[in-house]
Design an enzyme around this catalytic site. Structure first.
Site, PDB file in Angstrom:
ATOM      1  N   SER A  28       0.780  33.557  42.932  1.00 61.59           N
ATOM      2  CA  SER A  28      -0.089  32.821  42.221  1.00 61.59           C
ATOM      3  C   SER A  28      -0.996  33.541  41.157  1.00 61.59           C
ATOM      4  O   SER A  28      -1.006  34.733  41.193  1.00 61.59           O
ATOM      5  CB  SER A  28      -1.201  32.133  43.222  1.00 61.59           C
ATOM      6  OG  SER A  28      -2.011  31.337  42.565  1.00 61.59           O
ATOM      7  N   CYS A  55     -11.265  29.408  51.023  1.00 60.99           N
ATOM      8  CA  CYS A  55     -10.640  27.958  51.087  1.00 60.99           C
ATOM      9  C   CYS A  55     -11.191  27.187  52.518  1.00 60.99           C
ATOM     10  O   CYS A  55     -11.244  26.086  52.368  1.00 60.99           O
ATOM     11  CB  CYS A  55      -9.233  28.200  51.547  1.00 60.99           C
ATOM     12  SG  CYS A  55      -8.461  29.259  50.221  1.00 60.99           S
ATOM     13  N   THR A  61       7.499  18.525  33.438  1.00 57.94           N
ATOM     14  CA  THR A  61       7.401  19.362  32.207  1.00 57.94           C
ATOM     15  C   THR A  61       6.717  20.740  32.607  1.00 57.94           C
ATOM     16  O   THR A  61       5.558  20.821  32.896  1.00 57.94           O
ATOM     17  CB  THR A  61       6.936  18.648  31.184  1.00 57.94           C
ATOM     18  OG1 THR A  61       7.350  17.695  30.739  1.00 57.94           O
ATOM     19  CG2 THR A  61       6.549  19.613  29.764  1.00 57.94           C
ATOM     20  N   HIS A 121      -3.755  32.655  39.357  1.00 54.04           N
ATOM     21  CA  HIS A 121      -5.446  33.046  39.356  1.00 54.04           C
ATOM     22  C   HIS A 121      -5.989  34.127  40.074  1.00 54.04           C
ATOM     23  O   HIS A 121      -7.206  34.160  40.128  1.00 54.04           O
ATOM     24  CB  HIS A 121      -6.028  31.695  39.466  1.00 54.04           C
ATOM     25  CG  HIS A 121      -6.204  31.027  40.870  1.00 54.04           C
ATOM     26  ND1 HIS A 121      -7.315  31.279  41.482  1.00 54.04           N
ATOM     27  CD2 HIS A 121      -5.403  30.585  41.565  1.00 54.04           C
ATOM     28  CE1 HIS A 121      -7.174  30.533  42.788  1.00 54.04           C
ATOM     29  NE2 HIS A 121      -5.918  30.435  42.883  1.00 54.04           N
ATOM     30  N   GLN A 161      -1.860  37.151  47.668  1.00 58.33           N
ATOM     31  CA  GLN A 161      -2.999  38.201  47.701  1.00 58.33           C
ATOM     32  C   GLN A 161      -2.316  39.598  47.316  1.00 58.33           C
ATOM     33  O   GLN A 161      -3.014  40.544  46.744  1.00 58.33           O
ATOM     34  CB  GLN A 161      -3.989  38.409  49.112  1.00 58.33           C
ATOM     35  CG  GLN A 161      -4.569  37.322  49.239  1.00 58.33           C
ATOM     36  CD  GLN A 161      -5.978  37.194  48.568  1.00 58.33           C
ATOM     37  OE1 GLN A 161      -6.438  38.470  47.707  1.00 58.33           O
ATOM     38  NE2 GLN A 161      -6.445  36.015  48.273  1.00 58.33           N
ATOM     39  N   ASN A 212      -5.845  37.205  53.203  1.00 60.43           N
ATOM     40  CA  ASN A 212      -6.939  36.813  52.375  1.00 60.43           C
ATOM     41  C   ASN A 212      -8.460  37.095  52.982  1.00 60.43           C
ATOM     42  O   ASN A 212      -9.085  37.130  51.834  1.00 60.43           O
ATOM     43  CB  ASN A 212      -6.595  35.418  51.680  1.00 60.43           C
ATOM     44  CG  ASN A 212      -6.471  34.303  52.704  1.00 60.43           C
ATOM     45  OD1 ASN A 212      -5.518  34.581  53.555  1.00 60.43           O
ATOM     46  ND2 ASN A 212      -7.556  33.310  52.898  1.00 60.43           N
ATOM     47  N   GLY A 253      -0.108  28.909  44.451  1.00 60.01           N
ATOM     48  CA  GLY A 253       0.273  29.306  45.854  1.00 60.01           C
ATOM     49  C   GLY A 253       0.462  28.285  46.847  1.00 60.01           C
ATOM     50  O   GLY A 253       1.697  28.274  47.717  1.00 60.01           O
ATOM     51  N   THR A 254      -0.406  27.408  46.840  1.00 59.34           N
ATOM     52  CA  THR A 254      -0.410  26.095  47.770  1.00 59.34           C
ATOM     53  C   THR A 254       1.108  25.441  47.547  1.00 59.34           C
ATOM     54  O   THR A 254       1.635  25.145  48.667  1.00 59.34           O
ATOM     55  CB  THR A 254      -1.510  25.161  47.392  1.00 59.34           C
ATOM     56  OG1 THR A 254      -2.734  26.002  47.606  1.00 59.34           O
ATOM     57  CG2 THR A 254      -1.441  23.910  48.433  1.00 59.34           C
TER      58      THR A 254
HETATM   59  C1  LIG Z   1      -5.337  31.561  47.143  1.00 59.34           C
HETATM   60  C2  LIG Z   1      -4.301  31.895  48.054  1.00 59.34           C
HETATM   61  C3  LIG Z   1      -3.370  30.730  48.146  1.00 59.34           C
HETATM   62  C4  LIG Z   1      -3.463  29.470  47.535  1.00 59.34           C
HETATM   63  O1  LIG Z   1      -2.926  29.559  46.037  1.00 59.34           O
HETATM   64  P1  LIG Z   1      -3.542  28.527  45.052  1.00 59.34           P
HETATM   65  O2  LIG Z   1      -2.695  29.192  43.636  1.00 59.34           O
HETATM   66  O3  LIG Z   1      -5.014  28.855  44.802  1.00 59.34           O
HETATM   67  O4  LIG Z   1      -3.076  27.309  45.417  1.00 59.34           O
HETATM   68  C5  LIG Z   1      -2.347  30.975  49.222  1.00 59.34           C
HETATM   69  N1  LIG Z   1      -2.322  32.016  49.979  1.00 59.34           N
HETATM   70  C6  LIG Z   1      -3.277  32.970  49.772  1.00 59.34           C
HETATM   71  C7  LIG Z   1      -2.973  34.117  50.845  1.00 59.34           C
HETATM   72  C8  LIG Z   1      -4.111  33.062  48.830  1.00 59.34           C
HETATM   73  O5  LIG Z   1      -4.878  33.865  49.071  1.00 59.34           O
END
Ligand SMILES: *Cc1c(COP(=O)(O)O)cnc(C)c1O
Length: 381
Positions: A199, A323, A237, A201, A179, A151, A73-74
């Site tokens: 994202s 975070c 890759t 995870h 989220q 989040n 996500g970042t």
């Molecule tokens: C966790 C999160 C991110 C970051 O995602 P990562 O995959 O951990 O880099 C960005 N935005 C929101 C709203 C999140 O909850």
């Protein structure tokens, strides 16, 4: 004796689903080819990549060619903001006051480079002020970036309304849907959103993989250079095993019965705590709320003490956003909704997953009520 452990920090990270792990495993051993290679090993990896891309595109009603895999996500948020502004003529970007740090700090970086950044405020429930958004739009606005669901407090925005305001003014619209992805429907064929960050995870996939949906024709510059991977938007890759796991996680997450179950457990947790703990308050909107998210204030209480006591009985929760947890000071989200520091400092976030059981929620209610009451009686003395 095995200590009971209850994980209620799923907004920070989730368990990798067993099916996801099983889907990934072959790509570490037999099917380790590079998707760019022309031989059978390469083709095998390339086919897996194509299938995963199609699965994820389908979940957003997008075309596979509009899905760019990233490291999470970042990176998706960085690519959306920096990539669009680098490619644009206009030098103005609008974000909300409650964005994830990966959006807010990217905006701050852009501002240090000479771009101009405006922040849309939110109301006391964390809903973005659509009228203020309209008034902030300028002819030179290149991008608006507003998150789908927050989040920290779980508030879900009226994405259709916000996206339409931007489309009417011909301004590109990005949403951080990390989220909300698979929890709140997002159909890019119906909502005029141009870029979407997701994202893996947060939905029971592996860490370190995510994607950016980029509507066909949207001008975006790559942030780093190398091979022509990901339609020349993200060199390097492809992380094939993680991408396969991500797609499997998406497939599994699109089960609506899990959402119903999480919503029921969430509401049980909320109503029991509010009725049993005097002075407790639910943060955010009670209706427009993520199905797995609970943010509670115990005014005057020390959230860190509460977190530690819960940890001692095996319950994992978070204060504010994971975070920013290691940094001191109040959360920018709780500031933006106007919480006093007594309320903000006494607040915790509990986030469920589809694996959360009714027994775990019962145990959490019992322990939380007991600990809060005892901390309250100590602080009153
Ligand atoms: C966790 C999160 C991110 C970051 O995602 P990562 O995959 O951990 O880099 C960005 N935005 C929101 C709203 C999140 O909850």
């Amino acid at each position: 004796m095995l200590r009971k452990r209850v994980y209620l920090d799923n907004a920070a990270a989730t368990m990798v689903a067993p099916e996801v792990l099983a889907a990934m495993r072959p790509f570490f051993s037999g099917r380790y080819g590079n998707p760019s290679s022309l031989h059978s090993f390469g083709r095998e990896a390339h086919d897996a990549l194509d299938r995963a891309r199609a699965t994820i595109a389908q979940a957003l009603c997008a075309d596979p060619s509009e899905i760019i895999f990233t490291s999470g996500g970042t990176e998706s948020n960085n690519l959306a903001l920096q990539g669009v502004l680098q490619a644009a003529c206009g030098k103005h970007v609008i974000v909300s006051a409650i964005e994830h740090p990966s959006v807010l700090l990217t905006a701050r970086h852009l501002s240090s480079l000479g771009y101009s950044v405006s922040y849309v405020p939110v109301d006391a429930k964390g809903c973005i002020d659509a009228k203020r958004l309209s008034s902030l739009l300028r002819p030179e606005t290149a991008l608006v970036s507003l998150m789908h669901a927050n989040n920290e407090i779980g508030t879900i925005q009226d994405l259709t309304l916000l996206a339409k305001i931007c489309r009417q003014k011909n301004v590109l619209f990005h949403t951080d849907a990390v989220q909300s992805f698979t929890k709140v429907p997002l159909d890019v064929s119906k909502i005029p959103v141009d870029l979407v960050s997701i994202s893996s995870h947060k939905i029971h996939g592996p860490k370190g993989i995510g994607a950016l949906y980029v509507r066909r024709g949207t001008p975006v510059n790559a942030l780093f250079f190398g091979g022509p991977h990901e339609f020349e938007l993200r060199a390097g890759t492809e992380n094939v095993s993680a991408i396969v796991g991500f797609a499997k996680a998406v497939e599994l997450a699109l089960d609506s019965s899990a959402i119903t179950r999480m919503t029921q457990l969430r509401d049980r947790l909320i109503s029991r705590i509010l009725s049993q703990v005097k002075g407790s308050v639910l943060t955010g909107d009670s209706k427009r709320r993520l199905c797995n998210s609970v943010h509670l204030q115990f005014p005057g209480l020390d959230a860190e003490a509460l977190l530690m006591h819960l940890d001692l009985v095996g319950i994992a929760v978070s204060m504010g956003s994971a975070c920013s947890e290691k940094k001191m000071g109040t959360s920018h989200v709780l500031d933006a909704i106007g919480l006093s520091s007594a309320c903000a400092n006494g607040s915790v976030r509990l986030s469920l997953s589809r694996y959360t059981t009714a027994a775990e929620i019962e145990y959490t209610i019992t322990q939380l009520v007991r600990i809060v009451r005892s901390l309250q009686s100590v602080s009153r003395r």
